[in-house]
Structure formats: C-alpha cells, structure tokens
Design an enzyme around this catalytic site. Structure first.
Site, short mmCIF file in Angstrom:
data_model
loop_
_atom_site.label_atom_id
_atom_site.label_comp_id
_atom_site.label_asym_id
_atom_site.label_seq_id
_atom_site.Cartn_x
_atom_site.Cartn_y
_atom_site.Cartn_z
N GLY A 11 0.83 -1.22 0.00
CA GLY A 11 0.00 0.00 0.00
C GLY A 11 0.85 1.26 0.00
O GLY A 11 0.63 2.18 0.78
N ALA A 12 1.84 1.30 -0.91
CA ALA A 12 2.79 2.41 -0.91
C ALA A 12 2.49 3.45 -1.99
O ALA A 12 3.31 4.33 -2.25
CB ALA A 12 4.21 1.88 -1.06
N SER A 13 1.33 3.36 -2.61
CA SER A 13 1.00 4.31 -3.68
C SER A 13 0.54 5.66 -3.15
O SER A 13 0.57 6.65 -3.88
CB SER A 13 -0.10 3.71 -4.58
OG SER A 13 -1.21 3.31 -3.80
N ASN A 62 -2.89 -7.58 -4.93
CA ASN A 62 -3.95 -7.43 -3.93
C ASN A 62 -3.57 -8.27 -2.73
O ASN A 62 -3.60 -9.51 -2.79
CB ASN A 62 -5.28 -7.91 -4.55
CG ASN A 62 -6.40 -7.93 -3.52
OD1 ASN A 62 -6.22 -7.51 -2.38
ND2 ASN A 62 -7.55 -8.42 -3.93
N VAL A 63 -3.20 -7.62 -1.64
CA VAL A 63 -2.67 -8.39 -0.50
C VAL A 63 -3.71 -9.33 0.11
O VAL A 63 -3.36 -10.26 0.84
CB VAL A 63 -2.07 -7.47 0.61
CG1 VAL A 63 -0.87 -6.70 0.09
CG2 VAL A 63 -3.13 -6.56 1.22
N ASN A 89 1.52 -2.29 5.37
CA ASN A 89 0.83 -1.01 5.56
C ASN A 89 -0.54 -0.96 4.86
O ASN A 89 -1.39 -0.18 5.25
CB ASN A 89 1.74 0.10 5.01
CG ASN A 89 1.01 1.41 4.87
OD1 ASN A 89 0.80 2.13 5.84
ND2 ASN A 89 0.56 1.72 3.65
N TYR A 154 -12.89 -2.79 11.21
CA TYR A 154 -11.55 -2.20 11.17
C TYR A 154 -10.81 -2.42 12.51
O TYR A 154 -9.65 -2.85 12.53
CB TYR A 154 -11.68 -0.71 10.86
CG TYR A 154 -10.39 0.04 10.69
CD1 TYR A 154 -9.65 -0.04 9.51
CD2 TYR A 154 -9.89 0.87 11.70
CE1 TYR A 154 -8.47 0.67 9.34
CE2 TYR A 154 -8.71 1.58 11.55
CZ TYR A 154 -8.01 1.48 10.37
OH TYR A 154 -6.83 2.18 10.20
N LYS A 158 -7.40 -4.51 13.15
CA LYS A 158 -6.19 -3.86 13.68
C LYS A 158 -5.77 -4.45 15.03
O LYS A 158 -4.58 -4.50 15.35
CB LYS A 158 -6.42 -2.35 13.79
CG LYS A 158 -6.61 -1.66 12.43
CD LYS A 158 -5.39 -1.80 11.55
CE LYS A 158 -5.50 -1.07 10.23
NZ LYS A 158 -4.31 -1.21 9.41
P1 NAP Z 1 -4.82 5.44 2.26
O1 NAP Z 1 -4.35 6.83 2.01
O2 NAP Z 1 -6.25 5.11 2.03
O3 NAP Z 1 -3.90 4.43 1.38
C1 NAP Z 1 -4.15 3.06 1.46
C2 NAP Z 1 -3.07 2.31 0.73
O4 NAP Z 1 -3.34 0.91 0.86
C3 NAP Z 1 -3.05 2.61 -0.76
O5 NAP Z 1 -1.72 2.63 -1.21
C4 NAP Z 1 -3.80 1.43 -1.36
O6 NAP Z 1 -3.39 1.09 -2.67
C5 NAP Z 1 -3.36 0.31 -0.43
N1 NAP Z 1 -4.28 -0.82 -0.48
C6 NAP Z 1 -5.59 -0.86 -0.13
N2 NAP Z 1 -6.08 -2.09 -0.35
C7 NAP Z 1 -5.07 -2.84 -0.84
C8 NAP Z 1 -4.93 -4.20 -1.25
N3 NAP Z 1 -5.98 -5.04 -1.19
N4 NAP Z 1 -3.74 -4.62 -1.70
C9 NAP Z 1 -2.68 -3.79 -1.77
N5 NAP Z 1 -2.73 -2.49 -1.40
C10 NAP Z 1 -3.91 -2.04 -0.93
O7 NAP Z 1 -4.52 4.99 3.75
P2 NAP Z 1 -3.49 5.58 4.83
O8 NAP Z 1 -4.22 6.54 5.66
O9 NAP Z 1 -2.22 5.93 4.21
O10 NAP Z 1 -3.31 4.27 5.74
C11 NAP Z 1 -2.21 3.39 5.60
C12 NAP Z 1 -2.29 2.38 6.73
O11 NAP Z 1 -2.26 3.05 7.99
C13 NAP Z 1 -3.57 1.54 6.72
O12 NAP Z 1 -3.30 0.23 7.14
C14 NAP Z 1 -4.43 2.24 7.74
O13 NAP Z 1 -5.38 1.38 8.30
C15 NAP Z 1 -3.38 2.66 8.76
N6 NAP Z 1 -3.80 3.76 9.61
C16 NAP Z 1 -4.12 4.98 9.08
C17 NAP Z 1 -4.52 6.00 9.93
C18 NAP Z 1 -4.88 7.37 9.43
O14 NAP Z 1 -5.31 8.19 10.25
N7 NAP Z 1 -4.73 7.68 8.17
C19 NAP Z 1 -4.59 5.77 11.30
C20 NAP Z 1 -4.25 4.52 11.79
C21 NAP Z 1 -3.84 3.52 10.94
P3 NAP Z 1 -4.24 1.56 -3.97
O15 NAP Z 1 -4.25 3.04 -3.93
O16 NAP Z 1 -3.49 1.00 -5.11
O17 NAP Z 1 -5.60 0.96 -3.79
#
Ligand code: NAP
Length: 246
Positions: A11-13, A62-63, A89, A154, A158
C-alpha cells in the site's frame, strides 16, 4: 543506513505507505512499492525515489489474495535476492454501525488488513529465516487498541494485527527477525480526509498534542523499527498518535 537492504512496503501508492517508501529509500534501501489499484500514483512514487538517486520498483498485488502474495514475494526475491524489511501497511476502511454492517464489509476489511499481513509474512519469513535477519512492521491503529464506534470490522482487524505481531515476534525471534506494530492515531491522508468536519473536530479534541499527525511522523517510526539500532525491540506496539493513548 539501509544501504544494501531490500524493503517491501504494501500500500505504498499513497498516504502513509508512500511516506514510508520515500523515507526508507532516502536511507538507502531498495524499495518495492506495492499497490492494488493506483498504478499511476505508485509509478509517481517510484519515479520520485529514482529522481533522488534511489532504487525502487512497483508491483501490483492485492494483499487480500493468498496466491497473488505468494507470486509477489517470489518475484521480489528473484529480482532482489533478499527481503530485509517488510512493512504491512496496506489497509482499508468500510465503516458502519454493527447492526447495519454487512458480512461483505466485515470480510473485505479483515481480508485486506489482517489476512493480507498474514499472507506476506507467511511468504517473506522463509527468506528472512534463511538470512537469519529481518524486520517486519505491521500497521495497526489506535482503533485496534481502544476500539472505535462504527469501526467494528476495522478495529477487529487492527487488534488482530497486534496478536499476529506478537505471535510472529515469538516465532521468529531466535533467527534475529523482529516483528513490531505501529498504532497511528489520526493521520492526514485520503483515509481520514473523507471524515465529516464534526468528527475531525471531535477527534482533535482528544489529541493531547492538538493536531492530526502527518504520514512522515509514521514513516519516521517505521524507519527506526527497521534500523539496526532497533535490533533489541520485538513484539511491541509503538503509538504514533499525539498522545491519544497513554
Ligand atoms: P490510504 O491513504 O487510504 O492508502 C491506502 C493504501 O493501501 C493505498 O496505497 C492502497 O493502494 C493500499 N491498499 C488498499 N487495499 C489494498 C490491497 N488489497 N492490496 C494492496 N494495497 C492495498 O490509507 P493511509 O491513511 O495511508 O493508511 C495506511 C495504513 O495506515 C492503513 O493500514 C491504515 O489502516 C493505517 N492507519 C491509518 C490512519 C490514518 O489516520 N490515516 C490511522 C491509523 C492507521 P491503492 O491506492 O493502489 O488501492
């Protein structure tokens, strides 16, 4: 600091994963930028790393899919010969109150957030065991530690990641592999940008440091746990949440 190391970041995009990929690359690691649907954005991350003199490649997987993950990790090992750092991630939300949550929404979140990490650990650990070293970092959440109304799926995924982290840490420790989790609070990304203003205001009020975090705050914690210096830390949950959970 991470020269010669190969890091896989799922999920590094976008968002936190992108910041992690850039940070690890800036420290010399070759980074595999995994994505699911956002090909263009993943390519931009790859190009940004290359423009800074780093090494990166993108990989669609797709993980949530066991077989795709097997092929993904096999291909990474063929290309780089090793995996030193795995950052699980990738994550999604499908929020809703329990009474209205569909089975599909529950399963999709569990399959991506929790099973996805199991899949990659399952296939990376064999290589790390051979290497007798490795760093695995799983992205949990404040939601998995404290729970959150409207996020039963969720929060369960987690919290499950924390159990997975501790079990894997115990299994892999004797071969010099550490496994830790990070529990971010509210971080400014696409995931939180969709929250209503009222929810955001209420959330900020619960943060002792008084602001949302940035993806770079989480990336710095990942870089630390991935470093040689963190070699005596395993099975832990590092909170990056402005003090929400103490
Ligand atoms: P985000 O901006 O929505 O980005 C999610 C990333 O995960 C994207 O790169 C997406 O890839 C990838 N992804 C989703 N489904 C996938 C799959 N099936 N296979 C491979 N890649 C997948 O989320 P974020 O806020 O950066 O969050 C990153 C991580 O931190 C997540 O695990 C989230 O639960 C955790 N987190 C976030 C927060 C927050 O406040 N933002 C807080 C706590 C924890 P595509 O774009 O290609 O779909």
């Amino acid at each position: 600091m991470l020269s010669g190391k190969t890091a896989v970041v799922t999920g590094a995009s976008r968002g936190i994963g992108k910041a992690i990929a850039l940070k690890l690359a800036s420290q010399g690691a070759s980074v595999v930028v995994n994505y699911n649907g956002s090909k263009e954005k993943a390519r931009e991350v790859e190009q940004e790393i290359q423009a800074q003199g780093g090494t990166a490649s993108v990989y669609q997987c797709n993980v949530a899919d066991y077989e795709q993950c097997e092929t993904f990790i096999q291909d990474v090992i063929k290309q780089y010969g090793r995996v030193d750092i795995l950052v699980n991630n990738a994550g999604i939300t499908k929020d809703g109150l329990l009474m209205k949550m569909t089975e599909e929404d529950f399963d999709q979140v569990m399959d991506t957030n929790l099973k996805g990490a199991f899949h990659t650990i399952r296939f990376v650990s064999r290589q790390m065991l051979k290497q007798k070293s490795g760093r695995i970092i799983n992205m949990s959440s404040v939601s998995g530690v404290a729970g959150n109304a409207g996020q039963a799926n969720y929060a369960a995924s987690k919290a499950g990641l924390i159990g997975l982290t501790k079990a894997a840490a115990r299994e892999l420790a004797s071969r010099g592999i550490t496994v830790n989790a990070i529990a971010p609070g509210f971080i400014e990304t696409d995931m939180t940008s969709v929250l209503p203003e009222k929810v955001k205001e209420a959330s900020v009020a619960q943060i002792p440091l008084g602001t949302f975090g940035k993806p770079e705050h989480v990336a710095a914690a990942v870089a630390f746990l991935a470093s040689e210096e963190a070699g005596y830390i395993t099975g832990q949950v590092l909170h990056v949440d402005g003090g929400m959970i103490m």
